[in-house]
Motif scaffolding. Sequence first.
Motif, PDB file in Angstrom:
ATOM      1  N   UNK A 165       1.040  -1.263  -0.122  1.00 42.76           N
ATOM      2  CA  UNK A 165      -0.078  -0.119  -0.098  1.00 42.76           C
ATOM      3  C   UNK A 165       0.823   1.281   0.048  1.00 42.76           C
ATOM      4  N   UNK A 166       0.414   2.248   0.796  1.00 40.41           N
ATOM      5  CA  UNK A 166       1.284   3.417   0.879  1.00 40.41           C
ATOM      6  C   UNK A 166       2.549   3.499   1.534  1.00 40.41           C
ATOM      7  N   UNK A 167       2.983   2.353   2.374  1.00 44.20           N
ATOM      8  CA  UNK A 167       3.989   2.002   2.864  1.00 44.20           C
ATOM      9  C   UNK A 167       5.208   1.981   1.795  1.00 44.20           C
ATOM     10  N   UNK A 168       5.019   1.256   0.678  1.00 44.65           N
ATOM     11  CA  UNK A 168       6.078   1.001  -0.415  1.00 44.65           C
ATOM     12  C   UNK A 168       5.674   1.800  -1.597  1.00 44.65           C
ATOM     13  N   UNK A 169       4.774   2.660  -1.882  1.00 40.87           N
ATOM     14  CA  UNK A 169       4.596   3.419  -2.934  1.00 40.87           C
ATOM     15  C   UNK A 169       4.314   4.889  -2.498  1.00 40.87           C
ATOM     16  N   UNK A 170       5.264   5.677  -3.117  1.00 44.21           N
ATOM     17  CA  UNK A 170       5.174   7.103  -2.922  1.00 44.21           C
ATOM     18  C   UNK A 170       4.756   7.866  -4.247  1.00 44.21           C
ATOM     19  N   UNK A 171       4.062   9.034  -3.844  1.00 42.48           N
ATOM     20  CA  UNK A 171       3.483   9.933  -5.106  1.00 42.48           C
ATOM     21  C   UNK A 171       4.642  10.283  -5.846  1.00 42.48           C
ATOM     22  N   UNK A 172       5.965  10.912  -5.308  1.00 45.65           N
ATOM     23  CA  UNK A 172       6.993  11.419  -5.864  1.00 45.65           C
ATOM     24  C   UNK A 172       8.066  10.177  -5.865  1.00 45.65           C
ATOM     25  N   UNK A 291       1.695  -3.421  19.357  1.00 44.49           N
ATOM     26  CA  UNK A 291       1.143  -2.430  19.552  1.00 44.49           C
ATOM     27  C   UNK A 291       1.821  -1.170  19.579  1.00 44.49           C
ATOM     28  N   UNK A 292       1.303  -0.136  19.000  1.00 44.18           N
ATOM     29  CA  UNK A 292       2.143   1.209  18.514  1.00 44.18           C
ATOM     30  C   UNK A 292       3.177   1.169  17.525  1.00 44.18           C
ATOM     31  N   UNK A 293       3.154  -0.135  16.723  1.00 48.11           N
ATOM     32  CA  UNK A 293       3.951  -0.021  15.709  1.00 48.11           C
ATOM     33  C   UNK A 293       3.137   0.218  14.605  1.00 48.11           C
ATOM     34  N   UNK A 294       3.310   1.493  13.980  1.00 47.33           N
ATOM     35  CA  UNK A 294       2.515   2.055  12.944  1.00 47.33           C
ATOM     36  C   UNK A 294       2.438   1.363  11.876  1.00 47.33           C
ATOM     37  N   UNK A 295       3.414   0.718  11.507  1.00 47.24           N
ATOM     38  CA  UNK A 295       3.737  -0.085  10.004  1.00 47.24           C
ATOM     39  C   UNK A 295       2.799  -1.402  10.170  1.00 47.24           C
ATOM     40  N   UNK A 296       3.000  -2.095  11.186  1.00 42.18           N
ATOM     41  CA  UNK A 296       1.889  -3.243  11.268  1.00 42.18           C
ATOM     42  C   UNK A 296       0.504  -2.936  11.478  1.00 42.18           C
ATOM     43  N   UNK A 297       0.182  -1.726  12.239  1.00 43.03           N
ATOM     44  CA  UNK A 297      -1.215  -1.589  12.533  1.00 43.03           C
ATOM     45  C   UNK A 297      -1.718  -1.066  11.026  1.00 43.03           C
ATOM     46  N   UNK A 298      -1.088  -0.129  10.352  1.00 46.92           N
ATOM     47  CA  UNK A 298      -1.621   0.044   9.046  1.00 46.92           C
ATOM     48  C   UNK A 298      -1.870  -1.146   8.160  1.00 46.92           C
ATOM     49  N   UNK A 299      -0.857  -1.943   8.001  1.00 49.47           N
ATOM     50  CA  UNK A 299      -0.952  -3.191   7.306  1.00 49.47           C
ATOM     51  C   UNK A 299      -2.180  -4.259   7.607  1.00 49.47           C
ATOM     52  N   UNK A 300      -2.437  -4.366   8.960  1.00 47.98           N
ATOM     53  CA  UNK A 300      -3.406  -5.100   9.609  1.00 47.98           C
ATOM     54  C   UNK A 300      -4.859  -4.262   8.828  1.00 47.98           C
ATOM     55  N   UNK A 301      -5.033  -2.990   9.245  1.00 48.52           N
ATOM     56  CA  UNK A 301      -6.203  -2.361   8.981  1.00 48.52           C
ATOM     57  C   UNK A 301      -6.280  -2.430   7.165  1.00 48.52           C
ATOM     58  N   UNK A 302      -5.313  -2.190   6.409  1.00 48.81           N
ATOM     59  CA  UNK A 302      -5.330  -2.481   5.052  1.00 48.81           C
ATOM     60  C   UNK A 302      -5.928  -3.701   4.738  1.00 48.81           C
ATOM     61  N   UNK A 303      -5.471  -4.751   5.135  1.00 53.06           N
ATOM     62  CA  UNK A 303      -5.984  -5.946   4.703  1.00 53.06           C
ATOM     63  C   UNK A 303      -7.535  -6.298   5.440  1.00 53.06           C
ATOM     64  N   UNK A 304      -7.800  -5.885   6.430  1.00 52.08           N
ATOM     65  CA  UNK A 304      -9.029  -5.967   7.035  1.00 52.08           C
ATOM     66  C   UNK A 304     -10.102  -5.308   5.955  1.00 52.08           C
ATOM     67  N   UNK A 305      -9.990  -4.158   5.611  1.00 53.01           N
ATOM     68  CA  UNK A 305     -10.668  -3.261   5.105  1.00 53.01           C
ATOM     69  C   UNK A 305     -11.072  -3.742   3.493  1.00 53.01           C
ATOM     70  N   UNK A 306      -9.681  -4.546   2.827  1.00 50.01           N
ATOM     71  CA  UNK A 306      -9.850  -5.080   1.632  1.00 50.01           C
ATOM     72  C   UNK A 306     -10.612  -6.612   1.704  1.00 50.01           C
ATOM     73  N   UNK A 307     -10.920  -6.880   2.956  1.00 47.71           N
ATOM     74  CA  UNK A 307     -11.561  -8.374   2.957  1.00 47.71           C
ATOM     75  C   UNK A 307     -10.837  -9.451   2.987  1.00 47.71           C
ATOM     76  N   UNK A 308      -9.695  -9.327   3.355  1.00 49.89           N
ATOM     77  CA  UNK A 308      -8.458 -10.336   2.996  1.00 49.89           C
ATOM     78  C   UNK A 308      -8.291 -11.158   4.437  1.00 49.89           C
TER      79      UNK A 308
END
Length: 347
Positions: A165-172, A291-308
């Motif tokens: 997701x946005x972790x590995x993909x920058x707009x610039x 807990x508190x690790x933004x990267x893991x929290x973001x990835x978990x939320x991303x895949x839950x939203x995507x229904x995976x």
Amino acid sequence: MKKILVAPLNWGLGHATRCIPIIKGLIENGFEPIIASDGVALELLKKEFPALVYFELPSYNIQYAENGKNFKWKMIAQIPKIISAVRNEEKKIDSILEKHQIDGIISDNRLGVFSKKVPCVFITHQLNVLTGSSSYFTTKLHKKYILKFQQCWVPDLEGHNNLTGKLGHQSDQIKNVKYIGPLSRLRKKPLPIVYDLMVLLSGPEPQRSILEKKIISELENYDKKVVFIKGIVEKNQIKVEKNNITFYNYMNSEELENTFNISNLILCRSGYTTIMDLAKLHKKAFFIPTPGQYEQEYLAEKFEKEGIIPTCKQEDFKIEYINRIEKYKGFTNYGKKITWKELFNLF
């Protein structure tokens, strides 16, 4: 044979394990890998490749906060220690290069493993470093380090169908970035299911131990067959069977590959290396981010939203939440065949 120094960060086991296919690729293409790391990452690779040459690097010795709310401040407090370790790392690398005629470097998130004398690669899945309100500054600092290297390998796909997701993909886009495809040491095998649930732990203390205690407590109310891998790399493998649970302190790659394949569901952290393994094996899982690790929290939320993959906070986890997995589609294979010969042309 050209000698290529491979140096994974010792932060849990993920950086070391995702370097395993790279090390195998180097060997298969006529290079001699030289390994440099510290702690459990170094011990794991010694068990995987006992015939290779190893060097111990200065430890970053990163500690997690017991309370997730204090994660960022705990990390900020360790910055002077990390900077000191990076400087000592640079000195050690200069010494290794001078004495052992190294022809190239592959650094997995080790900021001080770099030299202007040889071609250098930096591996990361975080072009954007998420740290809450300070994400802009941590990303800018990380980019500064990335641009020192000839190439930055991102173990993901470039398009919209990706894992980071946005972790590995920058707009610039950073000019030296190369998307090489997800890295996994595991293969999918047509084996019969033996375990209903596989628990896989990793990561720095004290959070690894906190989650271990939490899950063991919850498993008292679970009567199905479980294999529990603690993620503690020790001199000897220890196997303990207790009622319906088989405990291991650690597994090597071959054992882990088989155990993944013979397990129906997976309970684990949402670390990126684990995600790449799950995608390779088309597995269904439940994520408990550190807990508190933004990267893991973001990835978990991303895949839950995507229904995976479903997820919950560590303190909220109940064993009955495992039943939610069946409502999610799980991973399909995001993989592409990595062309090692093309990648290693740099050297």
